[in-house]
Write a protein that holds these residues in place. Structure first.
Motif: not given
Length: 324
Positions: A126-131, A152-164, A173-177
């Motif tokens: 899926e590369a950098d798509s919302p999916a 986990a935080a790094a993965a969630f950071d990427k998730a919110v960047a692609l699906r804001p 992300l908040g819990l991981a941070r």
């Protein structure tokens, strides 16, 4: 029929598709859609009959096997769902959604490493798509379960960047941070989760708890009230709301909340003596877990829950110990 399904008018769609299948029994696409609609009702036997008929008509059609997997997963049949998703991937190795759904099934049965591999494959496709953002979110959950908060935080950071607009991803992300002791970043993510998901009791509870910890009592009360409105029986939210109200100079409402909390505990046959003993067991479990004695910690958390079955803190501790 597709438009009706998307609009939630399943019975009308099913009627249309039954007519189509009756007139064109070799129409695999119609049978596939009919089986999918029946699964959403849910009507297990009829759904599987139509989906399996569609696969017989088009045995090498990856979406057909994927639809069968989705139906079996909906009917809580993980082994059948796993086989169906795997067949879809064999037919189309770049079927990203099949990789994601297979990962969900594998995670459900405890095969975390296999789930992680398929999520990584979906992310690559899926590369950098919302999916891909959803796959990153699920990958973050696996990291969190494995007690790897930085990953986990790094993965969630990427998730919110692609699906804001994904409130659940911001919550995680908040819990991981928070686990990384980045309290400022944690609160920012948790606030965004509450904004995006205004009816999420979990998001408001976590924001309120963090605000209360930092002495921002008035704001904490607002979020904790919302958390209690969304989850009226959540004893942790009630307990923290009572604390915030007392600290904020509203003793009358604090007493009302405390009485409500006590009624819930009484309904679950908790006495003050049991509550004290349960807290002792939970605290002992935390000590054992910190020293690496996870099996013993599980027993203590379980014993605490026997005494206080509605205590969400004890239940969360038990769940995290199982994950670890």
């Amino acid at each position: 029929a597709q438009r009706l399904i998307e609009a939630g008018s399943f019975e009308e769609a099913i009627s249309l598709l039954r007519d189509t299948v009756q007139r064109h029994p070799a129409d695999a696409e119609a049978r596939l859609m009919l089986g999918t609609a029946l699964a959403l009702r849910p009507r297990r036997s009829e759904a599987l009959e139509e989906l399996e008929a569609a696969i017989r008509l088009r045995p090498d059609f990856a979406p057909g096997h994927h639809a069968l997997g989705m139906a079996l997963a909906r009917f809580v049949e993980p082994e059948g769902a796993r086989r169906a998703f795997q067949r879809a991937i064999e037919l189309d190795p770049r079927f990203a959604q099949a990789h994601v759904n297979l990962a969900l099934v594998l995670a459900q049965v405890g095969q975390v490493d296999g789930a992680a591999r398929h999520l990584e494959k979906a992310i690559d496709i899926e590369a950098d798509s919302p999916a891909a953002g959803y796959a990153y979110y699920l990958r973050g959950l696996l990291y969190a379960e494995q007690s790897e908060p930085a990953q986990a935080a790094a993965a969630f950071d990427k998730a919110v960047a692609l699906r804001p607009g994904d409130g659940d991803a911001f919550l995680q992300l908040g819990l991981a941070r928070r686990q990384l002791l980045d309290f400022e970043g944690s609160l920012a993510a948790l606030r965004q989760a509450a904004r995006l998901s205004p009816e999420s009791g979990a998001a408001h509870y976590e924001v309120g708890k963090e605000l209360l910890r930092t002495g921002q009592t008035r704001q904490a009360i607002v979020h904790l009230r919302t958390a209690v409105r969304c989850r009226p029986e959540d004893t942790a939210a009630l307990y923290n709301l009572a604390r915030a109200l007392r600290s904020g100079g509203e003793p009358a409402e604090a007493e009302e909340v405390a009485e409500r909390l006590q009624r819930i505990r009484t309904r679950s046959q908790n006495s003050e003596q049991h509550a004290f003993k349960a807290s002792e067991l939970n605290n002992r479990g935390i000590e054992l877990e910190r020293s690496g004695r996870l099996q013993e910690a599980l027993l203590k958390y379980g014993a605490a829950l026997e005494l206080d079955p509605l205590n969400t803190v004890f239940r969360r501790n038990l769940a995290l110990a199982f994950c670890r």
